[in-house]
Design an enzyme around this catalytic site. Structure first.
Site, PDB file in Angstrom:
ATOM      1  N   THR A  27       0.863  -1.177   0.000  1.00 34.06           N
ATOM      2  CA  THR A  27       0.000   0.000   0.000  1.00 34.06           C
ATOM      3  C   THR A  27       0.900   1.228   0.000  1.00 34.06           C
ATOM      4  O   THR A  27       2.100   1.121   0.265  1.00 34.06           O
ATOM      5  CB  THR A  27      -0.910   0.044   1.249  1.00 34.06           C
ATOM      6  OG1 THR A  27      -0.094   0.253   2.408  1.00 34.06           O
ATOM      7  CG2 THR A  27      -1.701  -1.234   1.421  1.00 34.06           C
ATOM      8  N   ALA A  55       3.056  -1.184   4.900  1.00 32.20           N
ATOM      9  CA  ALA A  55       2.327  -0.011   5.409  1.00 32.20           C
ATOM     10  C   ALA A  55       3.333   1.131   5.525  1.00 32.20           C
ATOM     11  O   ALA A  55       4.333   1.011   6.235  1.00 32.20           O
ATOM     12  CB  ALA A  55       1.711  -0.334   6.768  1.00 32.20           C
ATOM     13  N   VAL A  81       7.077  -2.491   7.368  1.00 32.04           N
ATOM     14  CA  VAL A  81       7.033  -1.026   7.439  1.00 32.04           C
ATOM     15  C   VAL A  81       7.719  -0.422   6.215  1.00 32.04           C
ATOM     16  O   VAL A  81       8.879  -0.719   5.930  1.00 32.04           O
ATOM     17  CB  VAL A  81       7.696  -0.516   8.743  1.00 32.04           C
ATOM     18  CG1 VAL A  81       7.700   1.011   8.767  1.00 32.04           C
ATOM     19  CG2 VAL A  81       6.981  -1.082   9.962  1.00 32.04           C
ATOM     20  N   LYS A  82       6.963   0.395   5.488  1.00 32.91           N
ATOM     21  CA  LYS A  82       7.490   1.002   4.260  1.00 32.91           C
ATOM     22  C   LYS A  82       8.079   2.374   4.606  1.00 32.91           C
ATOM     23  O   LYS A  82       7.415   3.211   5.232  1.00 32.91           O
ATOM     24  CB  LYS A  82       6.346   1.145   3.254  1.00 32.91           C
ATOM     25  CG  LYS A  82       6.771   1.075   1.804  1.00 32.91           C
ATOM     26  CD  LYS A  82       5.520   1.128   0.941  1.00 32.91           C
ATOM     27  CE  LYS A  82       5.760   0.794  -0.488  1.00 32.91           C
ATOM     28  NZ  LYS A  82       4.573   1.042  -1.311  1.00 32.91           N
ATOM     29  N   VAL A  83       9.321   2.570   4.186  1.00 30.83           N
ATOM     30  CA  VAL A  83      10.085   3.765   4.563  1.00 30.83           C
ATOM     31  C   VAL A  83      10.626   4.419   3.285  1.00 30.83           C
ATOM     32  O   VAL A  83      11.179   3.718   2.427  1.00 30.83           O
ATOM     33  CB  VAL A  83      11.273   3.346   5.479  1.00 30.83           C
ATOM     34  CG1 VAL A  83      12.146   4.535   5.828  1.00 30.83           C
ATOM     35  CG2 VAL A  83      10.774   2.634   6.729  1.00 30.83           C
TER      36      VAL A  83
END
Ligand code: G3P
Length: 214
Positions: A27, A55, A81-83
């Site tokens: 996402t 996310a 976790v998208k960074v």
């Protein structure tokens, strides 16, 4: 190769997951805004369907990103976790690696960015090939360059081909040995289709019916 769906639409995830071949979902804030649904609820519903759900943090400073990374990782073990690929993002990747939080580095557009993210301990990097194509570069060539660089080292970081726009992108990414492709719903539903499969099955069914009539 792992196949991810690039969406914030839970019904689309459920549909493709029912085929038995879906490995995850990516996402981003744009996709979440498009659906207009609660972010945490959306992520948790997807976590019930697939083992990897990216996310994205929305803070731009490392302290804020770390706080969101801790929060999202606490929601469900399937959360990745998208960074974003910034220097603050690199600090966050290092923090997450130490804490055992899985990460996906987004907005990667160069081999050097890919190397930095891998060295910072990213679980996944996401080069955006469609956006490079849009800018007049060859997006798939970036994947080829990253995969060649990866052959020289022992990076554990998986290369996820993002911003795919058509079925050939997936076929080409597989031939380059990319670990993951994330695919929009409209492209994903084209993957099982071929006109010769359709006409061939139609012929089989007609011939079978003719036997039964005899
Ligand atoms: O998940 C991020 C990426 O796949 C975005 O794709 O089509 O907005 O460039 P696109």
């Amino acid at each position: 190769m792992k196949l991810f769906l690039d969406t914030a639409n839970v019904a689309h995830v459920a549909e493709i997951a029912s085929w038995g071949i879906l490995d995850g979902v990516t996402t981003n804030p744009t996709l979440v805004a498009k659906e207009g649904k609660d972010f945490q609820k959306t992520v948790l519903e997807m976590c019930k369907l697939v083992p990897n759900v990216s996310a994205q943090v929305t803070a731009t400073d490392a302290a804020g990103m770390r706080k969101q990374a801790d929060e999202y990782a606490g929601w469900h073990k399937h959360v990745v976790v998208k960074v974003p690929m910034t220097t603050e993002g690199l600090k966050t990747l290092t923090y997450c690696k130490k804490k055992g939080i899985r990460t996906n580095t987004t907005l990667v557009f160069s081999v050097n960015q890919a190397i930095l993210a891998a060295k910072a301990g990213a679980s996944i990097i996401s080069p955006f090939i469609g956006r490079l194509d849009d800018a007049g570069q060859d997006g798939m060539e970036l994947i080829a360059e990253i995969m060649r660089a990866w052959e020289n080292y022992d990076f554990e970081t998986e290369v996820l081909v993002a911003s795919t726009r058509h079925p050939r992108h997936i076929a080409e990414a597989a031939q380059l040995g990319a670990h993951i492709c994330t695919i929009p719903y409209d492209v994903f539903v084209k993957l099982p289709l071929h006109p010769l499969t359709e006409s061939g099955l139609d012929r089989f069914m007609k011939d079978w019916e003719s036997i039964k009539k005899k």
